[in-house]
Design an enzyme around this catalytic site. Structure first.
Site, short mmCIF file in Angstrom:
data_model
loop_
_atom_site.label_atom_id
_atom_site.label_comp_id
_atom_site.label_asym_id
_atom_site.label_seq_id
_atom_site.Cartn_x
_atom_site.Cartn_y
_atom_site.Cartn_z
N ASP A 1 0.80 -1.27 0.04
CA ASP A 1 0.02 -0.05 0.07
C ASP A 1 0.79 1.34 0.10
OD1 ASP A 1 -2.07 -1.79 0.32
OD2 ASP A 1 -3.07 -0.83 2.08
N HIS B 1 3.56 -2.09 3.29
CA HIS B 1 3.88 -1.01 2.72
C HIS B 1 5.03 -0.37 2.23
CE1 HIS B 1 0.47 -0.74 5.80
NE2 HIS B 1 -0.18 0.45 5.21
#
Length: 357
Positions: A168, A309
């Site tokens: 992400d 992430h």
């Protein structure tokens, strides 16, 4: 007018402390990159940087007749992510990136911390300066021939052990390194990208798509969708769709709501699958590659959708160990869509163990 805007920006920077206090980011919002700092330019790189810096200085003092020069020295748009890292002394080093046909957008190393805080918001003075400067710069993303993605080996995830690696908040300065690690292990992943980051730096998204990875939407500015209006939700998604399509030629088929925040009102704004996760590595909080690797390896099961992430250096450093260990256990790394044999459900968590033969 552009020269005036640039001069206003320079005045603001001169009067603003180099390291202002930042507001506390919410949970694992898109944040500034981790401790890795891109290497300083050498050789020809120094020459290009020096030339660009000179252009910035000239543009600051340009008159209305030299507004054309100022177009090359506009600040990055509000909310746009940048891979530039502050350097000791705060000397502005210009780094140019393509943002339109024949145009360049210059970002200033050593100045970004005075423009953007953890919230990603600009001051009113800078927003006004940008509004004036941006009139002279076409910011529409340009499709640069991403080409068809590499075909992946077809895998039946109901018969073999599969996991979906998802990343992400990018693209960021460590996405390229991550792509290298994934390639070394023949792994496919799904990237849920933030629209404004794609607009600022579409190259890693093109590279990821061309390598066979899946690109999904993570909204334009990473808001909690349950706390904004239906109109703004649609705008967050549509703007991101446009910039992703401009980068790779296709509209994303998957959406991941920031923070995993979704309710019935959010669900009504799109028919696409909302992808959550079954394994939260907590990499956004741990910021330690060894801890991230241990937590991931202890939590993975066949059919897991794993949340990472790629804006954090520690996460990318953890990937070689994770990929190697899971490969030894017989896992295959696939995209979210492949995990569900091309038909993800309306809300995705993971593929249940009972689904495996």
């Amino acid at each position: 007018m552009t020269a005036l805007a640039t001069a206003a920006l320079s005045t603001y920077l001169a009067a603003t402390p180099a390291n202002p206090p930042e507001s506390s980011p919410a949970a694992h919002a898109a944040t500034a990159p981790g401790p890795l700092t891109p290497a300083a330019p050498t050789g020809a790189g120094r020459t290009r940087a020096k030339t660009a810096t000179t252009t910035q200085t000239r543009a600051t003092t340009a008159s209305a007749e030299t507004a054309r020069d100022a177009r090359a020295t506009a600040p990055a748009p509000p909310g746009a992510a940048t891979s530039a890292q502050p350097r000791p002394g705060g000397v502005g080093q210009a780094v140019a990136g393509a943002v339109g046909a024949g145009q360049r957008l210059v970002r200033l190393d050593g100045q970004d911390d005075r423009l953007f805080g953890a919230s990603g918001l600009l001051s009113a003075v800078v927003r006004k300066a940008w509004a004036e400067a941006s009139k002279a710069i076409p910011l529409e993303p340009v499709l640069a021939g991403a080409g068809a993605p590499q075909a992946a080996e077809r895998v039946d995830c109901r018969r073999v052990k599969c996991v979906a690696l998802t990343f992400d908040d990018g693209p960021g300065p460590y996405t390229d390194a991550l792509l290298h690690h994934l390639k070394a292990h023949r792994a496919r992943a799904t990237f849920f990208v933030v629209g404004r980051n794609v607009a600022a730096n579409p190259a890693p998204v093109r590279e990821a798509y061309a390598a066979g990875h899946e690109i999904g939407s993570h909204t334009w500015s990473h808001p909690d969708l349950t706390k904004i209006t239906a109109t703004r939700i649609r705008l967050e998604l549509s703007r991101t769709d446009e910039v992703i399509k401009a980068a790779i030629g296709v509209t994303p088929k998957l959406v991941r709501p920031p923070y995993g925040a979704v309710n019935s009102a959010v669900r009504l704004q799109t028919t696409r699958p909302m992808v959550l996760w079954s394994v939260d590595t907590l990499d956004w909080r741990l910021r330690d590659s060894a801890k991230v690797a241990r937590r991931t390896l202890a939590s993975v099961r066949p059919g897991s959708v794993i949340l990472f992430h790629d804006i954090h250096a520690s996460t990318v450093r953890a990937m070689p160990r994770i990929l190697k260990s899971l490969s030894k256990r017989g896992y295959r790394f696939v995209t979210v869509t492949r995990l569900f044999d091309g038909k993800p459900p309306g809300t995705v968590h993971g593929l249940a163990l009972t689904d495996h033969l």
